[in-house]
Scaffold this motif. Structure first.
Motif, PDB file in Angstrom:
ATOM      1  N   ASP A  57       7.050  -5.943  -4.383  1.00  0.00           N
ATOM      2  CA  ASP A  57       6.508  -5.907  -3.025  1.00  0.00           C
ATOM      3  C   ASP A  57       5.012  -6.228  -3.049  1.00  0.00           C
ATOM      4  O   ASP A  57       4.196  -5.385  -3.406  1.00  0.00           O
ATOM      5  CB  ASP A  57       6.764  -4.528  -2.386  1.00  0.00           C
ATOM      6  CG  ASP A  57       6.555  -4.559  -0.875  1.00  0.00           C
ATOM      7  OD1 ASP A  57       5.874  -5.481  -0.385  1.00  0.00           O
ATOM      8  OD2 ASP A  57       7.084  -3.667  -0.195  1.00  0.00           O
ATOM      9  N   GLU A  58       4.672  -7.435  -2.678  1.00  0.00           N
ATOM     10  CA  GLU A  58       3.287  -7.911  -2.610  1.00  0.00           C
ATOM     11  C   GLU A  58       2.452  -7.517  -3.830  1.00  0.00           C
ATOM     12  O   GLU A  58       1.454  -6.808  -3.703  1.00  0.00           O
ATOM     13  CB  GLU A  58       2.616  -7.381  -1.338  1.00  0.00           C
ATOM     14  CG  GLU A  58       3.308  -7.897  -0.093  1.00  0.00           C
ATOM     15  CD  GLU A  58       2.369  -8.062   1.079  1.00  0.00           C
ATOM     16  OE1 GLU A  58       1.211  -8.466   0.852  1.00  0.00           O
ATOM     17  OE2 GLU A  58       2.792  -7.788   2.210  1.00  0.00           O
ATOM     18  N   GLU A 107       5.295  -1.317  -2.659  1.00  0.00           N
ATOM     19  CA  GLU A 107       4.039  -1.741  -2.061  1.00  0.00           C
ATOM     20  C   GLU A 107       2.925  -0.790  -2.510  1.00  0.00           C
ATOM     21  O   GLU A 107       3.138   0.415  -2.622  1.00  0.00           O
ATOM     22  CB  GLU A 107       4.197  -1.667  -0.532  1.00  0.00           C
ATOM     23  CG  GLU A 107       3.107  -2.309   0.240  1.00  0.00           C
ATOM     24  CD  GLU A 107       3.485  -2.460   1.720  1.00  0.00           C
ATOM     25  OE1 GLU A 107       4.155  -1.564   2.267  1.00  0.00           O
ATOM     26  OE2 GLU A 107       3.108  -3.470   2.323  1.00  0.00           O
ATOM     27  N   THR A 161       8.600  -5.282   3.586  1.00  0.00           N
ATOM     28  CA  THR A 161       8.724  -4.014   2.853  1.00  0.00           C
ATOM     29  C   THR A 161       9.992  -3.288   3.272  1.00  0.00           C
ATOM     30  O   THR A 161      10.715  -2.721   2.437  1.00  0.00           O
ATOM     31  CB  THR A 161       7.484  -3.140   3.112  1.00  0.00           C
ATOM     32  OG1 THR A 161       6.344  -3.811   2.572  1.00  0.00           O
ATOM     33  CG2 THR A 161       7.617  -1.777   2.465  1.00  0.00           C
TER      34      THR A 161
HETATM   35 MG    MG Z   1       4.711  -4.655   3.332  1.00  0.00          MG
END
Ligand code: MG
Ligand code: ADP
Lengths: 234, 288
Positions: free
Chosen positions: A159-160, A83, A41
């Motif tokens: 992000d993820e 995220e 991140t």
């Molecule tokens: Mg992260």
């Protein structure tokens, strides 16, 4: 397209990213994999200029990003899906998408891009009047990706996107990533779901404790013994 | 028992008219609090300066009234932006109590400046609008204008906040400030614009009040407390709650004043406010 050379960054006196070099070429889907707390991140935040790089060089299409204010990064063609999605919960889906098209150059194309996002995510069209905070996790992720696409980016930072979603929804999200790759978007995706992300990515970097430990073609990394053992559970 | 009392009806209608201006007063304060999360304790003093601006434009510089009114709105809008830039911005990350103390300090500062600059004698712009007789009721034209303009101002603000990019950003920033740069939005700029808008609404209120009230450096004390009560009762930062609370309050004042005495109307409104604070401390629609 995007190039990082020996970038370091952190929070106060805590260093989270060490001497990181990475490259994303036009049309590629590049993955950054690594465990929780590795600095994935942080890496995306540095690129978006939400935090400063303490050392190193960053360029987007050969233009330096190092001192660009964070709200101007989008003008370089970079859109960041943060995220945990971070939608505006009390705005409607459509108003969230409108925020993605906030910059003047994007406003002119609002209607056309909205149609494209709705074509990619028909669910968003059905729910366009609904408050974003009332969407399911998977729908929120789609809305967050749609919001980023509204600026008409050249490079998408994810992000993820699969974090915290049910397995069947994870499949749907990676299907979307695959579709965007096929449509020619350039994507830098951070993931802990190594199994899935290595299937959609062209290349990947392994980030551990703030350092790049490995990099290579995704299909090669899938066969790498260390990755197999630590991340694919084989 | 009399089924239809014309004087009671007059009180109710006057309450509705008063509600309009109270709602406008609350709107600017709620906008700023809802977006920036800081209470402008000196809000009513900005209105006071707006009233002086209209007075100076019209009576000292000799401008036509419309120009003086526009000037009044513009002056307070600029003051709102300056207040943010030089007073609020440095304390944005500070404790709420410190923010209250700072804007409270500005209140006394503005009162003192006004006293020095304009003196303590009452001023008025010399325009007294007539009473309008509707059926057997008498209504103040100034109040009617105030009501209509306040309503138009609120509708305009609603459309701006819901239909424009900037308005959407103003709503968005109150929900997640940290990611605004990812949308290409400079948060400081949005805060500055919001402060100018809040100031502009205070300026609009000043234009409407100057038609009904004499101006003096402490006039803020007449509107300040009631504005804060309306905002708190509606749920601080909740613009719709403030709107509803304004009309409830206005009816207490107007109808309560009709049955007893106008001062009692305020007393009843205060008692109602205190009762409400025990029952729903977060306000009618508030969540905090
Ligand atoms: Mg992260
Ligand atoms: N806002 C912050 N302040 C201080 N430390 C942070 C902050 N955010 C992350 N960190 C630390 O930086 C390191 C990397 O975090 P992060 O980039 O979020 O990792 P990842 O996304 O790979 O899980 C972690 O040790 C984390 O505790």
């Amino acid at each position: 397209m995007l190039k990082l050379s020996n970038v370091s960054a952190g929070y106060g006196s805590f260093q989270a990213l060490f001497d990181t070099s990475l490259e994303v070429n036009a049309g590629e889907t590049v993955a950054v994999i690594g465990p929780n707390g590795a600095g994935k991140t942080t890496l995306l935040r540095v690129i978006s200029r939400l935090i400063d790089a303490s050392a190193g060089e960053m360029t987007m299409e050969a233009r330096s990003l190092n001192t660009v204010p964070s709200h101007e990064v989008i003008a370089y063609g970079i859109a960041h899906v943060p995220e945990n999605r971070r939608l505006f919960p009390r705005l409607s889906v459509e108003d969230n998408l409108r925020m993605g098209a906030y910059v003047p150059s994007a406003r002119a194309n609002f209607a056309e891009r909205l149609e494209r996002v709705y074509a990619l995510f028909p669910r968003m069209k059905e729910r366009r009047k609904q408050l974003a905070g009332t969407l399911s996790g998977g729908e929120q992720q789609m809305c967050a990706i749609g919001r980023a696409l509204m600026s008409g980016p050249k490079l998408l930072l994810l992000d993820e996107p699969s974090a915290g979603l049910a397995p069947v929804v994870v499949q749907a999200i990676f299907e979307v990533v695959r579709k965007m790759s096929a449509e020619g978007y350039t994507v830098l995706i951070v993931e802990q779901n190594v199994q899935q992300v290595l299937k959609v990515a062209d290349r990947a970097y392994l980030l551990e404790t703030g350092r790049i430990k490995l990099s290579g073609r995704a299909d090669e990394l899938r066969e790498n013994d260390a990755i197999k053992k630590s991340y694919l559970g084989l | 028992m009399q089924v239809f009392d014309i004087f009671l009806l007059e009180a109710v209608v006057n309450g509705i008219l008063l509600g309009g201006i109270l709602a406008l007063l609350a709107l600017g304060l709620n906008l700023v609090f809802g977006v920036i999360d800081v209470v402008w304790i000196c809000y009513a003093e900005l209105i006071m300066l707006g009233m002086y601006a209209v007075y100076y434009g019209h009576n000292v510089f000799g401008w036509p009234l419309w120009l003086a009114l526009v000037f009044g709105v513009a002056v307070v809008a600029v003051l709102g932006a300056l207040l943010h830039q030089f007073v609020i911005r440095p304390v944005l990350a500070a404790e709420p109590i410190n923010q209250l103390l700072v804007t409270g300090g500005v209140l006394f500062f503005l009162q003192a400046v006004a006293t020095l600059a304009f003196g303590i004698e009452f001023k008025n712009i010399g325009i007294r609008l007539p009473q309008l007789s509707v059926g057997e009721m008498y209504l103040s034209v100034a109040r009617l204008i105030a009501f209509l303009v306040a309503l138009a101002g609120m509708i305009g603000m609603y459309l701006f906040l819901t239909r424009s990019y900037l308005g959407t950003a103003i709503r968005a920033i109150s929900q997640d400030r940290a990611i605004m740069p990812l949308m290409g939005v400079n948060p400081n700029r949005i805060f500055l614009i919001t402060s100018a808008l809040g100031g502009g609404l205070a300026g609009l209120a000043a234009c409407l009040l100057v038609l009904q009230y004499d101006i003096h450096p402490a006039i803020g004390l007449t509107f300040g407390p009631i504005t804060f009560m309306v905002c708190v009762m509606g749920g601080l930062g909740n613009m719709i709650g403030g709107f509803i609370a304004a009309f409830i309050f206005a009816q207490f004042i107007s109808v309560g004043g009709f049955f007893l005495h106008i001062e009692w109307g305020y007393v009843i409104a205060f008692v109602f406010f205190i009762g409400m604070m025990f029952w729903r401390p977060q306000g009618i629609l508030g969540s905090k």
